[in-house]
Motif scaffolding. Structure first.
Motif, PDB file in Angstrom:
ATOM      1  N   LEU A  70     -54.213  -4.290  -7.628  1.00 12.97           N
ATOM      2  CA  LEU A  70     -55.147  -5.223  -8.273  1.00 12.97           C
ATOM      3  C   LEU A  70     -56.286  -5.577  -7.323  1.00 12.97           C
ATOM      4  O   LEU A  70     -57.459  -5.572  -7.721  1.00 12.97           O
ATOM      5  CB  LEU A  70     -54.412  -6.491  -8.693  1.00 12.97           C
ATOM      6  N   ILE A  71     -55.950  -5.879  -6.065  1.00 15.11           N
ATOM      7  CA  ILE A  71     -56.979  -6.236  -5.092  1.00 15.11           C
ATOM      8  C   ILE A  71     -57.895  -5.053  -4.838  1.00 15.11           C
ATOM      9  O   ILE A  71     -59.124  -5.208  -4.722  1.00 15.11           O
ATOM     10  CB  ILE A  71     -56.339  -6.728  -3.775  1.00 15.11           C
ATOM     11  N   ASP A  72     -57.330  -3.856  -4.770  1.00 16.86           N
ATOM     12  CA  ASP A  72     -58.164  -2.661  -4.572  1.00 16.86           C
ATOM     13  C   ASP A  72     -59.129  -2.475  -5.738  1.00 16.86           C
ATOM     14  O   ASP A  72     -60.292  -2.100  -5.541  1.00 16.86           O
ATOM     15  CB  ASP A  72     -57.279  -1.414  -4.424  1.00 16.86           C
ATOM     16  N   GLN A  73     -58.654  -2.740  -6.954  1.00 21.10           N
ATOM     17  CA  GLN A  73     -59.541  -2.617  -8.110  1.00 21.10           C
ATOM     18  C   GLN A  73     -60.649  -3.667  -8.064  1.00 21.10           C
ATOM     19  O   GLN A  73     -61.795  -3.387  -8.426  1.00 21.10           O
ATOM     20  CB  GLN A  73     -58.744  -2.740  -9.407  1.00 21.10           C
ATOM     21  N   ALA A  74     -60.313  -4.868  -7.613  1.00 21.16           N
ATOM     22  CA  ALA A  74     -61.336  -5.918  -7.504  1.00 21.16           C
ATOM     23  C   ALA A  74     -62.407  -5.522  -6.494  1.00 21.16           C
ATOM     24  O   ALA A  74     -63.603  -5.706  -6.737  1.00 21.16           O
ATOM     25  CB  ALA A  74     -60.686  -7.247  -7.096  1.00 21.16           C
ATOM     26  N   LYS A  75     -62.001  -4.970  -5.359  1.00 21.90           N
ATOM     27  CA  LYS A  75     -62.954  -4.500  -4.354  1.00 21.90           C
ATOM     28  C   LYS A  75     -63.839  -3.397  -4.933  1.00 21.90           C
ATOM     29  O   LYS A  75     -65.046  -3.341  -4.664  1.00 21.90           O
ATOM     30  CB  LYS A  75     -62.212  -3.951  -3.132  1.00 21.90           C
ATOM     31  N   GLY A 220     -57.001 -20.387 -24.499  1.00 20.66           N
ATOM     32  CA  GLY A 220     -58.253 -20.558 -23.760  1.00 20.66           C
ATOM     33  C   GLY A 220     -59.475 -20.028 -24.472  1.00 20.66           C
ATOM     34  O   GLY A 220     -60.550 -19.939 -23.873  1.00 20.66           O
ATOM     35  N   GLN A 221     -59.319 -19.637 -25.756  1.00 19.13           N
ATOM     36  CA  GLN A 221     -60.418 -19.081 -26.549  1.00 19.13           C
ATOM     37  C   GLN A 221     -61.034 -17.871 -25.840  1.00 19.13           C
ATOM     38  O   GLN A 221     -62.226 -17.607 -25.949  1.00 19.13           O
ATOM     39  CB  GLN A 221     -61.495 -20.149 -26.805  1.00 19.13           C
ATOM     40  N   GLY A 222     -60.200 -17.154 -25.092  1.00 17.37           N
ATOM     41  CA  GLY A 222     -60.682 -16.001 -24.330  1.00 17.37           C
ATOM     42  C   GLY A 222     -60.109 -14.699 -24.839  1.00 17.37           C
ATOM     43  O   GLY A 222     -59.752 -14.566 -26.014  1.00 17.37           O
ATOM     44  N   LYS A 223     -59.975 -13.749 -23.948  1.00 17.06           N
ATOM     45  CA  LYS A 223     -59.495 -12.421 -24.302  1.00 17.06           C
ATOM     46  C   LYS A 223     -58.310 -12.047 -23.416  1.00 17.06           C
ATOM     47  O   LYS A 223     -58.241 -12.425 -22.244  1.00 17.06           O
ATOM     48  CB  LYS A 223     -60.617 -11.399 -24.143  1.00 17.06           C
ATOM     49  N   TYR A 224     -57.396 -11.336 -24.010  1.00 16.99           N
ATOM     50  CA  TYR A 224     -56.211 -10.864 -23.310  1.00 16.99           C
ATOM     51  C   TYR A 224     -56.341  -9.368 -23.067  1.00 16.99           C
ATOM     52  O   TYR A 224     -56.664  -8.603 -23.966  1.00 16.99           O
ATOM     53  CB  TYR A 224     -54.957 -11.150 -24.134  1.00 16.99           C
ATOM     54  N   PHE A 225     -56.083  -8.967 -21.824  1.00 14.71           N
ATOM     55  CA  PHE A 225     -56.109  -7.558 -21.453  1.00 14.71           C
ATOM     56  C   PHE A 225     -54.807  -7.200 -20.765  1.00 14.71           C
ATOM     57  O   PHE A 225     -54.150  -8.051 -20.162  1.00 14.71           O
ATOM     58  CB  PHE A 225     -57.238  -7.262 -20.456  1.00 14.71           C
ATOM     59  N   ASN A 226     -54.460  -5.937 -20.822  1.00 14.62           N
ATOM     60  CA  ASN A 226     -53.438  -5.434 -19.903  1.00 14.62           C
ATOM     61  C   ASN A 226     -53.991  -4.205 -19.213  1.00 14.62           C
ATOM     62  O   ASN A 226     -54.762  -3.425 -19.805  1.00 14.62           O
ATOM     63  CB  ASN A 226     -52.132  -5.115 -20.626  1.00 14.62           C
ATOM     64  N   ILE A 227     -53.680  -4.055 -17.938  1.00 20.33           N
ATOM     65  CA  ILE A 227     -54.161  -2.916 -17.162  1.00 20.33           C
ATOM     66  C   ILE A 227     -53.028  -2.341 -16.330  1.00 20.33           C
ATOM     67  O   ILE A 227     -52.016  -3.010 -16.079  1.00 20.33           O
ATOM     68  CB  ILE A 227     -55.324  -3.306 -16.211  1.00 20.33           C
ATOM     69  N   ASN A 228     -53.198  -1.124 -15.896  1.00 22.12           N
ATOM     70  CA  ASN A 228     -52.320  -0.529 -14.889  1.00 22.12           C
ATOM     71  C   ASN A 228     -52.987  -0.768 -13.542  1.00 22.12           C
ATOM     72  O   ASN A 228     -53.908  -0.056 -13.153  1.00 22.12           O
ATOM     73  CB  ASN A 228     -52.134   0.962 -15.151  1.00 22.12           C
ATOM     74  N   SER A 229     -52.538  -1.791 -12.842  1.00 18.56           N
ATOM     75  CA  SER A 229     -53.208  -2.173 -11.586  1.00 18.56           C
ATOM     76  C   SER A 229     -52.967  -1.162 -10.468  1.00 18.56           C
ATOM     77  O   SER A 229     -53.660  -1.194  -9.451  1.00 18.56           O
ATOM     78  CB  SER A 229     -52.723  -3.556 -11.138  1.00 18.56           C
ATOM     79  N   ASP A 230     -51.994  -0.279 -10.644  1.00 18.20           N
ATOM     80  CA  ASP A 230     -51.711   0.715  -9.603  1.00 18.20           C
ATOM     81  C   ASP A 230     -52.569   1.971  -9.733  1.00 18.20           C
ATOM     82  O   ASP A 230     -52.552   2.824  -8.852  1.00 18.20           O
ATOM     83  CB  ASP A 230     -50.234   1.107  -9.638  1.00 18.20           C
ATOM     84  N   GLU A 231     -53.305   2.075 -10.826  1.00 17.17           N
ATOM     85  CA  GLU A 231     -54.144   3.259 -11.010  1.00 17.17           C
ATOM     86  C   GLU A 231     -55.411   3.146 -10.170  1.00 17.17           C
ATOM     87  O   GLU A 231     -56.058   2.107 -10.137  1.00 17.17           O
ATOM     88  CB  GLU A 231     -54.531   3.425 -12.483  1.00 17.17           C
ATOM     89  N   LYS A 232     -55.734   4.199  -9.476  1.00 12.51           N
ATOM     90  CA  LYS A 232     -56.946   4.221  -8.661  1.00 12.51           C
ATOM     91  C   LYS A 232     -58.174   4.273  -9.562  1.00 12.51           C
ATOM     92  O   LYS A 232     -58.187   4.956 -10.590  1.00 12.51           O
ATOM     93  CB  LYS A 232     -56.955   5.446  -7.729  1.00 12.51           C
ATOM     94  N   VAL A 233     -59.197   3.536  -9.168  1.00 14.11           N
ATOM     95  CA  VAL A 233     -60.448   3.541  -9.931  1.00 14.11           C
ATOM     96  C   VAL A 233     -61.088   4.917  -9.849  1.00 14.11           C
ATOM     97  O   VAL A 233     -61.217   5.494  -8.772  1.00 14.11           O
ATOM     98  CB  VAL A 233     -61.418   2.470  -9.398  1.00 14.11           C
TER      99      VAL A 233
END
Length: 397
Positions: A70-75, A220-233
């Motif tokens: 997840l942190i790698d994806q954020a970077k 929260g009147q927002g949006k829900y997502f799911n991701i594979n955080s281990d997948e490389k960008v």
């Protein structure tokens, strides 16, 4: 710390759900909490909105043991998110963009603070956000979503103007209802301040629903997502990346650090270039595109931006605060040098804007050929555009 189970049948397609949009149709309430410039890519645009018109984005990232991906994806996606924000205008003008960063669920943090840390407040200093992201380290812990939402709502200096767009994104992989602070109450407080809560679950869509992440977004009147955080960008390399990167080197030469922060901030600028490049050459080009836009403002330490902000700045800055190369120059010579650097920068930015437009057109064409990758950045970027439309912002490429 629970080990994340990736089901064999897990689809990598990002699943997202919209909360009710009826909330957005109401007149926004006045936010009691006071506070702390993007333009189209084709041409320079110095038309800025009133300082009260802001897009504020708070990123709340789980930094417990299993969240390295997840942190790698954020970077990797920070500059993509920034460039999405820079396409937005309000009544034809550029809003002010501020980003904040929190980490939560890390054993290295204090138990009395619910294992939460404000890494950076809402700020226009994009290099600071980049530096802080690259400094994050994971460590097993307890993840309290309600607590970190409450902290971000209360601690950050959210804007109060009705034109503000205020978005909170929380990402993680543990049940959303952990901790002593009820997530429903924390989200209710956020909504009272017109802050819309979006949730990003790192795992399967069904597991995220079962562990209340979708309910958090709905509340929260927002949006829900799911991701594979281990997948490389995965990046799309374009024929324009190298030329944009070369422009970035020329752009850096137009920055003239002044004052107590000048040297340090100029060094930080170079360090964040290196951080972006360490991810990939495409990410480096993405950061360079961000730096070519009005959102990348450094008047607190760069002489060119300072003079653009305040025409009389050269009369106010003390001789010893000037860059060393200017300290022995006459006022006329200093003005001439700053004017020259300003013209050089504007010419480079214009060239980069044209290249950025071609680059994005190339990426859009390639994306149409296959399924767009599911990751943190794409989840956030796509939702920003949806919220912008509801709030009356327009997107320009």
């Amino acid at each position: 710390m629970k080990t994340k189970i990736i089901f064999a049948s897990l689809l990598l397609g990002t699943t997202f759900c919209f909360g009710s949009c009826d909330f957005f149709k109401k007149e926004p309430k006045e936010n009691p909490n006071p506070e702390n410039n993007p333009g189209p890519e084709l041409a320079l645009n110095t038309t800025t909105a009133d300082d009260n018109t802001k897009i504020q984005v708070a990123l709340l990232l789980d930094t417990s043991n299993s969240m390295d991906g997840l942190i790698d994806q954020a970077k990797s996606r920070l500059w993509n998110i920034v460039n999405t924000l820079t396409t937005l205008k309000y009544e034809g003008k550029n809003p002010k963009i501020e980003i904040a960063l929190y980490e939560y669920g890390n054993d290295g943090l204090s138990a009395t603070s619910n294992y939460i840390r404000q890494v950076a407040p809402l700020t226009t200093d994009l290099d600071l956000i980049s530096e802080k992201l690259f400094s994050l380290r994971t460590n097993g812990g307890s993840e309290y979503c309600g607590a970190v939402i409450q902290d971000a709502t209360k601690q950050l200096s959210w804007g109060k103007d009705k034109t503000n767009m205020k978005l909170l994104y929380i990402a993680g992989n543990e049940p959303f209802n952990q901790g002593s602070i009820n997530y429903k109450e924390a989200i209710s407080d956020a909504l009272k301040n017109d802050i819309y809560v979006n949730t990003i679950f790192c795992g399967s869509a069904i597991e995220g629903i079962d562990t209340f992440w979708k309910d958090g977004a709905d509340k929260g009147q927002g949006k829900y997502f799911n991701i594979n955080s281990d997948e490389k960008v995965r990046y799309i390399v374009t024929p324009y990346d190298e030329r944009i990167s070369k422009c970035n080197e020329r752009l850096n030469s137009t920055y003239m650090g002044y004052g107590a922060q000048g040297y340090e901030k100029k060094a930080m600028q170079a360090a964040q270039d290196k951080n972006a490049e360490s991810v990939s050459s495409s990410n480096y080009a993405e950061r360079a595109v961000s730096k070519s836009k009005a959102v990348y403002k450094n008047e607190s330490w760069d002489l060119v931006d300072r003079v653009k902000e305040d025409k009389s700045a050269l009369q106010k800055i003390k001789k010893e605060e000037l860059p060393k190369e200017l300290q022995n120059k006459s006022p006329q010579e200093i003005k001439a040098i700053v004017d020259q650097k300003t013209q050089e920068r504007e010419a480079i930015q214009k060239e980069m804007a044209q290249l950025a437009k071609q680059r994005q057109d190339y990426i859009d064409t390639e994306n149409k050929k296959g399924k767009k990758q599911d990751d943190l950045g794409n989840a956030i970027a796509s939702s920003i555009l949806g919220f912008a439309k509801i709030k009356g912002y327009t997107a320009e490429k």
